[in-house]
Motif scaffolding. Structure first.
Motif, PDB file in Angstrom:
ATOM      1  N   VAL A  16      47.583  57.520  41.335  1.00  0.00           N
ATOM      2  CA  VAL A  16      47.187  56.115  41.437  1.00  0.00           C
ATOM      3  C   VAL A  16      48.227  55.285  40.699  1.00  0.00           C
ATOM      4  N   TYR A  17      48.340  54.049  41.103  1.00  0.00           N
ATOM      5  CA  TYR A  17      49.293  53.130  40.503  1.00  0.00           C
ATOM      6  C   TYR A  17      48.536  52.093  39.686  1.00  0.00           C
ATOM      7  N   ILE A  18      49.087  51.780  38.533  1.00  0.00           N
ATOM      8  CA  ILE A  18      48.480  50.791  37.650  1.00  0.00           C
ATOM      9  C   ILE A  18      49.499  49.687  37.415  1.00  0.00           C
ATOM     10  N   ARG A  19      49.039  48.466  37.641  1.00  0.00           N
ATOM     11  CA  ARG A  19      49.938  47.337  37.407  1.00  0.00           C
ATOM     12  C   ARG A  19      49.123  46.137  36.934  1.00  0.00           C
ATOM     13  N   HIS A  20      49.845  45.217  36.336  1.00  0.00           N
ATOM     14  CA  HIS A  20      49.238  43.977  35.845  1.00  0.00           C
ATOM     15  C   HIS A  20      48.741  43.163  37.029  1.00  0.00           C
ATOM     16  N   LEU A  21      47.582  42.567  36.880  1.00  0.00           N
ATOM     17  CA  LEU A  21      47.008  41.710  37.927  1.00  0.00           C
ATOM     18  C   LEU A  21      47.478  40.288  37.667  1.00  0.00           C
ATOM     19  N   ASP A  22      48.257  39.729  38.578  1.00  0.00           N
ATOM     20  CA  ASP A  22      48.762  38.374  38.349  1.00  0.00           C
ATOM     21  C   ASP A  22      47.712  37.321  38.687  1.00  0.00           C
ATOM     22  N   ALA A  23      47.937  36.124  38.203  1.00  0.00           N
ATOM     23  CA  ALA A  23      46.960  35.038  38.321  1.00  0.00           C
ATOM     24  C   ALA A  23      46.654  34.695  39.774  1.00  0.00           C
ATOM     25  N   ASP A  24      47.653  34.693  40.643  1.00  0.00           N
ATOM     26  CA  ASP A  24      47.421  34.367  42.059  1.00  0.00           C
ATOM     27  C   ASP A  24      46.515  35.405  42.723  1.00  0.00           C
ATOM     28  N   GLU A  25      46.743  36.656  42.395  1.00  0.00           N
ATOM     29  CA  GLU A  25      45.919  37.712  42.976  1.00  0.00           C
ATOM     30  C   GLU A  25      44.491  37.619  42.457  1.00  0.00           C
ATOM     31  N   LEU A  26      44.344  37.295  41.184  1.00  0.00           N
ATOM     32  CA  LEU A  26      43.009  37.127  40.601  1.00  0.00           C
ATOM     33  C   LEU A  26      42.259  36.001  41.297  1.00  0.00           C
ATOM     34  N   GLN A  27      42.950  34.905  41.576  1.00  0.00           N
ATOM     35  CA  GLN A  27      42.335  33.763  42.267  1.00  0.00           C
ATOM     36  C   GLN A  27      41.830  34.170  43.647  1.00  0.00           C
ATOM     37  N   SER A  28      42.545  35.092  44.295  1.00  0.00           N
ATOM     38  CA  SER A  28      42.132  35.514  45.639  1.00  0.00           C
ATOM     39  C   SER A  28      40.957  36.497  45.608  1.00  0.00           C
ATOM     40  N   LEU A  29      40.705  37.105  44.458  1.00  0.00           N
ATOM     41  CA  LEU A  29      39.623  38.082  44.352  1.00  0.00           C
ATOM     42  C   LEU A  29      38.282  37.461  43.989  1.00  0.00           C
ATOM     43  N   LEU A  30      38.326  36.397  43.193  1.00  0.00           N
ATOM     44  CA  LEU A  30      37.097  35.817  42.653  1.00  0.00           C
ATOM     45  C   LEU A  30      36.988  34.338  42.970  1.00  0.00           C
ATOM     46  N   PRO A  31      35.773  33.840  43.073  1.00  0.00           N
ATOM     47  CA  PRO A  31      35.594  32.385  43.202  1.00  0.00           C
ATOM     48  C   PRO A  31      36.080  31.682  41.930  1.00  0.00           C
ATOM     49  N   ALA A  32      36.492  30.445  42.066  1.00  0.00           N
ATOM     50  CA  ALA A  32      37.073  29.695  40.939  1.00  0.00           C
ATOM     51  C   ALA A  32      36.151  29.652  39.725  1.00  0.00           C
ATOM     52  N   ASN A  33      34.849  29.470  39.949  1.00  0.00           N
ATOM     53  CA  ASN A  33      33.935  29.388  38.808  1.00  0.00           C
ATOM     54  C   ASN A  33      33.835  30.707  38.042  1.00  0.00           C
ATOM     55  N   GLU A  34      34.078  31.838  38.689  1.00  0.00           N
ATOM     56  CA  GLU A  34      34.047  33.127  38.003  1.00  0.00           C
ATOM     57  C   GLU A  34      35.357  33.415  37.282  1.00  0.00           C
ATOM     58  N   VAL A  53      45.225  50.858  48.278  1.00  0.00           N
ATOM     59  CA  VAL A  53      43.848  50.367  48.251  1.00  0.00           C
ATOM     60  C   VAL A  53      43.434  50.115  46.799  1.00  0.00           C
ATOM     61  N   ARG A  54      42.899  48.937  46.542  1.00  0.00           N
ATOM     62  CA  ARG A  54      42.461  48.587  45.184  1.00  0.00           C
ATOM     63  C   ARG A  54      41.203  49.378  44.849  1.00  0.00           C
ATOM     64  N   LEU A  55      41.269  50.159  43.774  1.00  0.00           N
ATOM     65  CA  LEU A  55      40.145  50.983  43.355  1.00  0.00           C
ATOM     66  C   LEU A  55      39.357  50.342  42.223  1.00  0.00           C
ATOM     67  N   ALA A  56      40.052  49.628  41.344  1.00  0.00           N
ATOM     68  CA  ALA A  56      39.367  49.035  40.193  1.00  0.00           C
ATOM     69  C   ALA A  56      40.227  47.944  39.587  1.00  0.00           C
ATOM     70  N   VAL A  57      39.556  47.034  38.918  1.00  0.00           N
ATOM     71  CA  VAL A  57      40.208  46.035  38.075  1.00  0.00           C
ATOM     72  C   VAL A  57      39.659  46.274  36.678  1.00  0.00           C
ATOM     73  N   VAL A  58      40.562  46.485  35.720  1.00  0.00           N
ATOM     74  CA  VAL A  58      40.174  46.910  34.382  1.00  0.00           C
ATOM     75  C   VAL A  58      40.816  45.998  33.347  1.00  0.00           C
ATOM     76  N   GLU A  59      40.085  45.745  32.284  1.00  0.00           N
ATOM     77  CA  GLU A  59      40.634  44.935  31.191  1.00  0.00           C
ATOM     78  C   GLU A  59      41.409  45.844  30.250  1.00  0.00           C
TER      79      GLU A  59
END
Length: 79
Positions: A16-34, A53-59
């Motif tokens: 599996v590949y792990i990379r930083h989630l950029d702000a633009d991609e985050l905006q496309s995953l969640l509604p603005a209020n979230e 394929v995205r498997l997880a988003v982790v902090e």
């Protein structure tokens, strides 16, 4: 039990590949209020299967690697 030996580790489906989630991609995953409810969006990392394929988003990067290892996956960092 499998007796098949693989001589090339890159043929495995367990990577599996792990990379930083950029702000633009985050905006496309969640509604603005979230997005506004996330404390530190700069600390989000995405875990992707070998075919993208995205498997997880982790902090946290370390948490992403730990999650992969806990699921018997071989994490690779992508920059």
């Amino acid at each position: 039990m499998t007796t098949e030996l693989r001589t090339n580790p890159f043929e495995s489906d367990a990577f599996v590949y792990i990379r930083h989630l950029d702000a633009d991609e985050l905006q496309s995953l969640l509604p603005a209020n979230e997005v506004n409810q996330i404390n530190d969006p700069d600390e989000l990392f995405v875990v992707l299967s070998a075919d993208g394929v995205r498997l997880a988003v982790v902090e946290g990067r370390e948490a992403a690697f730990a999650a992969a290892l806990a699921n018997d996956l071989k994490p690779l960092s992508v920059h």
